[in-house]
Design a protein around this motif. Structure first.
Motif, short mmCIF file in Angstrom:
data_model
loop_
_atom_site.label_atom_id
_atom_site.label_comp_id
_atom_site.label_asym_id
_atom_site.label_seq_id
_atom_site.Cartn_x
_atom_site.Cartn_y
_atom_site.Cartn_z
N GLN A 154 0.83 -1.20 0.00
CA GLN A 154 0.00 0.00 0.00
C GLN A 154 0.86 1.25 0.00
OE1 GLN A 154 -2.47 -0.42 3.51
NE2 GLN A 154 -1.34 1.21 4.56
N LEU A 155 0.36 2.24 -0.75
CA LEU A 155 1.06 3.52 -0.85
C LEU A 155 0.04 4.63 -0.63
CD1 LEU A 155 3.27 3.24 -4.09
CD2 LEU A 155 4.06 3.25 -1.72
N THR A 156 0.57 5.73 -0.10
CA THR A 156 -0.25 6.94 -0.05
C THR A 156 0.59 8.05 -0.68
OG1 THR A 156 -1.31 6.22 1.98
CG2 THR A 156 -1.41 8.57 1.47
N ALA A 157 -0.05 8.79 -1.57
CA ALA A 157 0.71 9.83 -2.26
C ALA A 157 -0.07 11.13 -2.25
CB ALA A 157 1.00 9.40 -3.70
N ALA A 158 0.67 12.22 -2.05
CA ALA A 158 0.06 13.55 -2.14
C ALA A 158 0.41 14.11 -3.51
CB ALA A 158 0.59 14.44 -1.03
N LEU A 159 -0.60 14.49 -4.28
CA LEU A 159 -0.37 14.95 -5.65
C LEU A 159 -0.79 16.41 -5.80
CD1 LEU A 159 -1.85 11.86 -7.57
CD2 LEU A 159 0.50 12.24 -6.84
N HIS A 160 0.15 17.19 -6.35
CA HIS A 160 -0.17 18.61 -6.55
C HIS A 160 0.26 19.08 -7.92
CE1 HIS A 160 -1.71 19.23 -2.55
NE2 HIS A 160 -0.72 18.45 -2.11
N GLY A 161 0.72 18.13 -8.72
CA GLY A 161 1.13 18.54 -10.05
C GLY A 161 1.64 17.36 -10.84
N GLY A 162 1.97 17.60 -12.05
CA GLY A 162 2.42 16.54 -12.95
C GLY A 162 3.64 15.81 -12.42
N ALA A 163 4.56 16.55 -11.78
CA ALA A 163 5.78 15.92 -11.28
C ALA A 163 5.46 14.88 -10.22
CB ALA A 163 6.70 16.99 -10.70
N ILE B 42 2.82 13.13 -10.05
CA ILE B 42 2.27 11.94 -10.73
C ILE B 42 3.42 11.09 -11.27
CG2 ILE B 42 0.85 11.12 -12.66
CD1 ILE B 42 -0.74 13.76 -12.39
N ASP B 43 4.35 11.74 -11.88
CA ASP B 43 5.50 11.00 -12.43
C ASP B 43 6.22 10.24 -11.32
OD1 ASP B 43 4.85 12.01 -14.86
OD2 ASP B 43 6.32 13.67 -14.79
N ALA B 44 6.46 10.92 -10.20
CA ALA B 44 7.19 10.29 -9.09
C ALA B 44 6.41 9.09 -8.58
CB ALA B 44 7.39 11.31 -7.97
N LEU B 45 5.12 9.25 -8.46
CA LEU B 45 4.29 8.15 -7.96
C LEU B 45 4.38 6.96 -8.90
CD1 LEU B 45 2.07 6.85 -6.23
CD2 LEU B 45 0.39 8.10 -7.60
N VAL B 46 4.23 7.22 -10.17
CA VAL B 46 4.26 6.12 -11.14
C VAL B 46 5.61 5.40 -11.07
CG1 VAL B 46 4.29 5.59 -13.61
CG2 VAL B 46 2.55 7.13 -12.68
N ALA B 47 6.69 6.17 -10.97
CA ALA B 47 8.03 5.57 -10.90
C ALA B 47 8.16 4.70 -9.65
CB ALA B 47 9.09 6.67 -10.91
N GLN B 48 7.66 5.23 -8.53
CA GLN B 48 7.76 4.46 -7.28
C GLN B 48 6.96 3.16 -7.37
OE1 GLN B 48 5.88 6.27 -3.90
NE2 GLN B 48 6.90 4.89 -2.42
N ALA B 49 5.79 3.27 -7.91
CA ALA B 49 4.93 2.09 -7.98
C ALA B 49 5.54 1.04 -8.91
CB ALA B 49 3.54 2.48 -8.49
N ARG B 50 6.06 1.49 -10.01
CA ARG B 50 6.65 0.53 -10.93
C ARG B 50 7.90 -0.12 -10.34
NH1 ARG B 50 5.00 0.49 -16.23
NH2 ARG B 50 3.41 2.00 -16.80
N GLY B 51 8.54 0.57 -9.40
CA GLY B 51 9.76 0.03 -8.82
C GLY B 51 9.53 -0.81 -7.57
N LEU B 52 8.31 -1.04 -7.23
CA LEU B 52 8.03 -1.78 -5.98
C LEU B 52 8.55 -3.20 -6.06
CD1 LEU B 52 4.40 -0.58 -5.14
CD2 LEU B 52 6.46 -0.20 -3.77
N ASP B 53 8.51 -3.78 -7.21
CA ASP B 53 8.93 -5.16 -7.35
C ASP B 53 9.50 -5.31 -8.76
OD1 ASP B 53 8.20 -7.96 -5.81
OD2 ASP B 53 8.39 -8.21 -8.00
N PRO B 54 10.51 -6.17 -8.87
CA PRO B 54 11.05 -6.40 -10.22
C PRO B 54 9.95 -6.88 -11.17
CG PRO B 54 12.46 -7.41 -8.57
CD PRO B 54 11.27 -6.91 -7.83
N ASP B 55 8.97 -7.57 -10.60
CA ASP B 55 7.85 -8.01 -11.46
C ASP B 55 6.59 -7.28 -11.00
OD1 ASP B 55 5.88 -9.18 -12.91
OD2 ASP B 55 6.03 -11.15 -11.94
N LEU C 69 -7.34 20.26 -13.85
CA LEU C 69 -8.10 19.31 -14.65
C LEU C 69 -7.20 18.63 -15.68
CD1 LEU C 69 -11.42 21.28 -15.22
CD2 LEU C 69 -10.86 19.60 -13.46
N ALA C 70 -6.25 19.36 -16.16
CA ALA C 70 -5.32 18.78 -17.13
C ALA C 70 -4.49 17.67 -16.46
CB ALA C 70 -4.39 19.86 -17.69
N ASP C 71 -4.01 17.98 -15.24
CA ASP C 71 -3.22 16.97 -14.53
C ASP C 71 -4.10 15.81 -14.09
OD1 ASP C 71 -0.86 18.28 -14.88
OD2 ASP C 71 -1.00 19.41 -12.98
N ARG C 72 -5.34 16.15 -13.76
CA ARG C 72 -6.24 15.08 -13.35
C ARG C 72 -6.47 14.12 -14.52
NH1 ARG C 72 -8.33 11.44 -12.43
NH2 ARG C 72 -9.94 10.77 -10.92
#
Lengths: 384, 891
Positions: free
Chosen positions: A257-266, A268-281, A297-300
């Motif tokens: 489980q993760l909790t992320a605070a999002l306030h902009g595109g950056a 989102i990018d960081a979150l995606v990178a972290q999630a993808r790196g949680l496990d090699p698979d 709305l654009a970022d949403r």
């Protein structure tokens, strides 16, 4: 030397994975049975004579024959391994219930039900002292009898029990009602090892007292915390000697489980990178994600694409809680919807006014309406 | 201010025009070309469209259609126009040697694509793609340049026209209208998105509907799973309870002890039954002994009674004999007394008879004396009555002899009257001579006349006056003789009647009549007296006869005997009474003596009978005693009773002893009841145990069958499904709510904008409508479509109106659009080809006025075949156009 595997809390028959969608829930259930293959394989690979299951083999008492038989059929695939099953608080040994039914259904030769609190020989020099539970809740220490249990001199004494350790940190109301096991039971009863179940993650109480956790995860934990999905390979060299305990990975999925605070595109990018790196698979990761903050709305819209669609596709499953994420339309969003004064724009402006002045429910509806409008306008846009 | 004016158009090799041809006369205001059909009006309109809007590089059917059919030369078009006071000339050649050349006011030229783009910029339309220009590219021009038939079609504002139109319509809100396409498509997309969840009527559909159904199914399944679990739980509880009950029953009693107790109870019952048998026997023995004792006692009593009876009967016999003798003596005495009494009675009867006879004789003498007196009185009365009766008879006879009856008297009076009348009549007719003589003697007819005489004369008379002579007097009577005769006759009748009565005059006759009346009264009075005295006899004859009878009776009485030797009546009566009493006494004594004699006889007979009976009875009793003694002598009878009493006492003692034993042992019934209780208790427990075992087996089976269905899994599955559906539903409903809000918000925004940008058009339209329809309003929808025409209170759908009216409305709407655009400073030219074909004369007039009015602010070009009509309209500002040959287009 005596080798065995310590496991517990298989919770077979657990079907309440409402947080998973209808496609994934059956996979999660099936994984709880499939993991027995890996346990059996680990036993064979580790030259373990037996597998001790410290309670909650089943998640409930009234299960179908098919559900009861499924794990037996897996165990029978490993005839050289003796499987000892202990009734726990989810599957207590009550008359006419699960254990009677199991016995009636007929057990494979290598499967044993530890229904009586008396020493059971595991090998020439090793005895199992089981503490079966006969009810869902009682407060007596089921291991108390072990202190006085007689076994031949020089034999290994292995306790098998299910429940909370008394004064354990896990002092929730539920566990307070349940059986409480003395933390020094191994010492008092002269046990070489006390195999415990109930806690779903591996936990060492002392050198001889361990919780193995569940072999296939069924709860979300933050990455970095000990997660579940392991069994313990235990080696007892001699009576009185400190046991060697090694975790063996068995779980197919990782529940994180993760909790992320999002306030902009950056963000989102960081979150995606972290999630993808949680496990090699990433395909074995079942992620519970809670997002908070406010996005334009654009970022949403980007969040929808990058997280709700792409990341979700990469993972086994994504359990997303976005109730804390508010769309925060900015001037660019509104301009993207329509130029100022335009018909669509005036509708968007009206929704913004509702977000600002309405109650929480109205505002939430208006936010969603605005996000939808943004999507429609972008999709239908491209010409005045 | 008119910004754009087309000033010249030349066509060459364009469709029907082979040679260079000019539309001559073009200028500001209303331009009118009237020409016959086939003159080429529509071709000129097409030429205007082509030169302004078609790309010179156009290929394909539209381009080929431009070519002159008879000629191979490429079509060329040239138009001159003034824009904001600057003159431009645009020349195009199509199909081959394609060319476009725009000559600017400053003399510079734009060639090819540059010319096209500059035209688009100047007039505000879009570049067509590859093909021919389509309405959507033309913008406002598509709206304002109408070809044949366009005006009749519904006003259809293409999107491309709408944008510019709207831009122009709403000054300062250009941006609002740039959302035009978006403004159409976004709401459409929202509606479409909403349509995935809700029908037009707001009912769930698609996934939403399925979701709701699935939730219902899940709820049902959840309830079923809960029920299954509940059933299982109930059966598990039931099983635990039943097992407890079973254990309790099974552990409750020691079967051996129970068995022994039942055996003992059964033995006690048997012993009690034996004792009851003995008691029955003893009871019977007592009853028997009682009977024997009673029998012996009875026998003794009977013997004693018999002995006594013999004694009693013997005594009775002796008494009967004595009684019979006494009674016989008394009977003889009574018989003698009877004879004496009968003798005395006969004597008394004779004496009585004699006394009665003497008394009768005395009474008869007394009666005769009384009758004598009566007869004497009767004789006196009858004598008086006879005298009266005779007087009456005489008087009546005298009366009857008199003729002076009242009738006779009455006739007499009448005759007297008649005589008076006749005499009066004679006197009246006569001449009356009244004399008053003084001494002189006077004679009449020789008869002296008295001094104061008065004489009536009927015939001539002679009055002798003495010395004086005589005077003959001759009365003047007519029939003096008749009068005389009648008087005479009346005189005679009267005299005759008097004679019959034997009366001298009337007074005498009256007296005679009175006398007769008196006689009659006298007869009546005497008759009444006679009837009073002898009421039983009428008439003197009868009374005389009765008197004769009385006289005879009196004479007979005198002949009867004399009573001188008889005693008086009182003495005779007393003697008779005494004799009668003596006779009655004697008779009573005789009767009494007879009764006593009868009684004595009866008693004698009874005594004889009683004696006989006593003898018989005495004999019978004596015989019975003898017989009894023969059977059992008195001694034997006397010994039997004590023996029987001893036997009874013994039997009673035995019975009492047995009862004592039974009281100690207990009653058989009570013992039997106890045995039954023990047995029932045992049976019931066994039965209960069996039932509980069956229940356990049943519950085990039921639990097994329910457990095997895996209720926990089912419940957990259905719960998870339900939760999942509930989450989905919540999300979906949030989305629907958001979509609905969006739809609503867009609709509100649209309404607000529409009201804003449609307002100028409707404002411009109003005066034109007033010209044609009076007070009227036309409603437009947001697409500028014509909706309703409101005339007064009547609102009509435009599509229901006549062709002519629809065409007029369509043209007027375009006029309004054009005016709005012109007012906003856009270059505008209105071209109408072959319009108003359906308008009637009045409407044509009005429409023409409207066109003229519009032409003040813009160029209006009207092409029509209705030459005469339009010629007739005249008008100040109109320009008449013509089709004329022109110089070849120089390119």
């Amino acid at each position: 030397m005596f080798r065995f595997l310590h496991t517990a809390d298989w919770q077979i028959g657990n079907r309440a994975f409402a947080f998973a969608d209808a496609e994934r829930a059956p996979l999660l259930r099936q994984a709880r049975v499939d993991v027995l293959d890996r346990i059996g394989e680990a036993a064979v690979a580790g030259d373990a004579a037996c597998v001790l299951v410290a309670g909650d083999v089943f998640d409930a008492e009234d299960l179908s024959n098919q559900t009861l038989l499924a794990p037996l059929e897996r165990m029978v695939r490993f005839p050289q391994v003796q499987w000892h099953l202990l009734p726990g608080n989810h599957d207590p040994d009550r008359p006419e219930r699960l254990w009677d039914r199991l016995a009636r259904l007929g057990l494979p030769r290598n499967v044993h039900l530890a229904r009586v609190a008396e020493p059971v020989p595991l090998a020439d020099n090793a005895y199992l002292l089981p503490a079966p539970l006969a009810a869902r809740g009682h407060s007596d220490d089921p291991t108390a009898w072990m202190d006085a249990a007689a076994t031949p001199a020089g034999a290994l004494r292995i306790g098998l029990a299910h429940g909370s350790i008394r004064d354990f940190g896990d002092s929730g109301a539920e566990s307070a009602l349940r059986e409480a096991i003395a933390p020094d039971r191994a010492r008092r009863a002269g046990l070489d090892y006390l195999a415990l179940g109930d806690w779903h993650r591996v936990r060492r109480i002392d050198a001889r007292t361990w919780y193995s956790g569940t072999p296939e995860p069924d709860a979300f934990y933050p990455p970095g915390e000990a997660d579940s999905g392991e069994v313990l390979a235990v080696t007892l060299l001699a009576p009185g000697a400190e046991p060697r305990v090694e975790p063996v990975r068995t779980g197919r999925y990782r529940w994180l489980q993760l909790t992320a605070a999002l306030h902009g595109g950056a963000d989102i990018d960081a979150l995606v990178a972290q999630a993808r790196g949680l496990d090699p698979d990433p395909g074995r990761v079942f992620l519970r994600l809670r997002v908070e903050g406010a996005l334009s709305l654009a970022d949403r819209a980007r969040f929808s694409t990058d997280v709700e669609e792409r990341l979700a596709a990469a993972l086994f499953g994504l359990n997303l809680d976005e109730s804390g994420l508010l769309p925060e339309p900015n001037a660019d969003d509104l301009d993207a919807i329509d130029r100022e004064g335009g018909l669509v724009r005036s509708a968007a402006d009206a929704l913004v006014r509702q977000i600002e002045s309405g109650g929480p429910d109205d505002a939430a509806t208006a936010r969603q309406a605005l996000a939808l409008l943004y999507g429609f306008a972008r999709h239908e846009g491209g010409g005045a | 201010m008119t910004r754009l004016v087309i000033t010249d158009l030349v066509v060459e090799q364009f469709r029907k025009f082979a040679g260079p041809t000019r539309l001559a006369g073009l200028g500001p205001g209303l331009n009118l070309l009237t020409a016959e059909n086939e003159a080429g009006k529509s071709t000129l309109k097409a030429a205007l469209d082509a030169v302004f809007f078609e790309r010179h590089r156009l290929t394909g059917e539209t381009a080929r259609a431009m070519a002159n059919r008879w000629n191979d030369a490429p079509p060329a078009l040239q138009v001159a126009f003034r824009l904001d006071g600057q003159d431009y000339r645009l020349t195009k050649r199509f199909l081959r040697q394609q060319k476009a050349l725009l000559s600017r006011p400053d003399g510079s030229l734009a060639d090819g694509e540059a010319a096209e783009q500059e035209m688009q910029r100047l007039l505000g339309f879009e570049q067509a793609g590859r093909g021919a220009v389509k309405p959507e590219h033309l913008g406002i021009w598509g709206l304002l340049w109408l070809s044949q038939g366009d005006s009749l079609a519904a006003v259809k504002v293409e999107d491309s026209a709408k944008g510019p139109l709207q831009e122009s319509l709403v000054q300062g809100e250009v941006a609002a209208i740039t959302g035009g396409r978006r403004g159409q498509r976004v709401p459409q997309a929202v509606r479409q998105a909403l349509g995935e969840y809700l029908t037009d009527t707001g009912r769930p559909t698609g996934r939403y509907r399925n979701l709701l159904r699935e939730m219902e199914e899940a709820e049902t399944a959840l309830a079923a799973a809960n029920a299954l679990r509940q059933e299982l739980a109930e059966r598990l509880d039931g099983l635990a309870r039943t097992r407890r009950d079973l254990a309790s029953d099974e552990n409750a009693a020691d079967p051996e002890a129970e068995k022994a107790a039942i055996a003992e109870a059964r033995a006690q019952v048997q012993a009690a039954r034996a004792l009851a048998g003995e008691l029955d026997h003893a009871g019977t023995a007592v009853a028997l002994a009682e009977q024997q004792q009673k029998s012996a006692s009875g026998e003794a009593e009977q013997r004693a009674a018999l002995v006594q009876a013999v004694e009693d009967q013997t005594g009775a016999l002796t008494a009967a004999r004595d009684e019979a003798a006494t009674i016989a003596t008394a009977a003889a005495e009574a018989s003698r007394a009877l004879a004496q009494a009968e003798q005395q009675a006969a004597e008394a009867a004779d004496a009585g008879d004699a006394a009665l006879r003497q008394h009768e004789a005395v009474r008869a003498a007394a009666a005769r004396a009384v009758r004598q007196v009566g007869l004497d009185k009767t004789r006196a009365a009858l004598t008086q009555a006879l005298a009266a009766a005779r007087t009456a008879q005489d008087a009546r006879r005298a009366a009857e002899a008199s003729p002076a009856t009242p009738e006779a008297l009455k006739r007499l009076r009448a005759l007297a009257g008649q005589r008076e009348v006749k005499f009066a009549a004679r006197a009246a007719a006569a001449t009356r001579l009244r004399f008053a003589l003084t001494g002189a003697e006077v004679e009449l007819d020789g008869q002296p006349v008295a001094a104061d005489a008065s004489v009536d004369l009927l015939r001539t008379a002679r009055l002798s006056l003495g010395a004086l002579g005589a005077v003959e007097i001759r009365p003047g009577v007519q029939d003096a003789a008749a009068l005389e005769r009648e008087a005479e006759r009346a005189e005679q009748a009267l005299a005759s009647a008097l004679a019959a009565l034997d009366a001298a005059d009337l007074a005498t006759a009256e007296t005679l009549a009175d006398r007769r009346t008196d006689l009659l009264q006298q007869s009546k009075t005497a008759g009444e007296r006679a009837r009073l005295l002898a009421p039983d006899h009428a008439g003197a004859g009868a009374i005389a006869d009765a008197l004769a009878e009385v006289e005879a009776d009196i004479a007979a009485m005198a002949d009867a005997g004399d009573a001188a030797d008889l005693p008086d009546e009182d003495t005779a009566r007393a003697a008779a009474i005494a004799a009668t009493a003596a006779r009655k006494n004697a008779e009573a004594a005789a009767a009494e003596a007879r009764q006593a004699a009868a009684l004595a006889k009866q008693r004698g007979e009874q005594a004889a009978k009683a004696l006989s009976l006593a003898e018989t009875q005495q004999k019978a009793v004596a015989a019975r005693l003898a017989a009894a003694r023969e059977t059992a002598p008195d001694a034997t009878v006397a010994e039997a009773l004590p023996k029987a009493e001893a036997a009874l006492h013994q039997a009673q003692a035995a019975l009492a002893a047995l009862r004592q034993r039974q009281a100690e042992q207990g009653e058989a019934a009570a013992l039997k009841a106890r045995l039954e209780r023990l047995e029932v208790a045992r049976d019931r427990r066994q039965q209960r145990v069996e039932t509980l075992k069956l229940t356990v087996a049943r519950l085990e089976t039921e639990i097994r069958s329910r457990s095997e269905q895996g209720p926990d899994e089912v419940l957990s599955d259905t719960k998870a499904t339900f939760d999942r559906l509930a989450q989905e539903r919540a999300a979906l409903e949030r989305r629907v709510a958001a979509l609905q809000l969006l739809e609503r918000t867009l609709a509100e925004a649209k309404s607000a904008v529409e009201a804003h940008y449609l307002a100028p058009v409707t404002a411009r339209l109003r005066p034109h409508l007033a010209t044609l329809f009076g007070e009227a309003a036309l409603s437009l929808d947001s697409e500028f479509g014509l909706q309703h025409l409101q005339r007064g209170v009547r609102e009509e759908l435009v599509q229901d109106l006549s062709h002519g009216t629809r065409e007029q409305l369509a043209i007027l709407t375009r006029l309004a659009f054009a005016e709005v655009l012109a007012a906003q400073g856009r270059p505008v030219v209105l071209v109408l080809d072959d319009v108003l074909v359906f308008a009637d004369d009045r409407r044509i007039d009005d429409m023409f006025a409207a066109l003229e009015h519009a032409a003040r602010h813009m160029q209006v070009i009207v092409l029509s075949c209705r030459q005469r009509l339009f010629d007739g309209l005249g008008g100040r500002a109109q320009r008449r156009l013509s089709i004329e040959p022109a110089d070849p287009i120089n390119l």
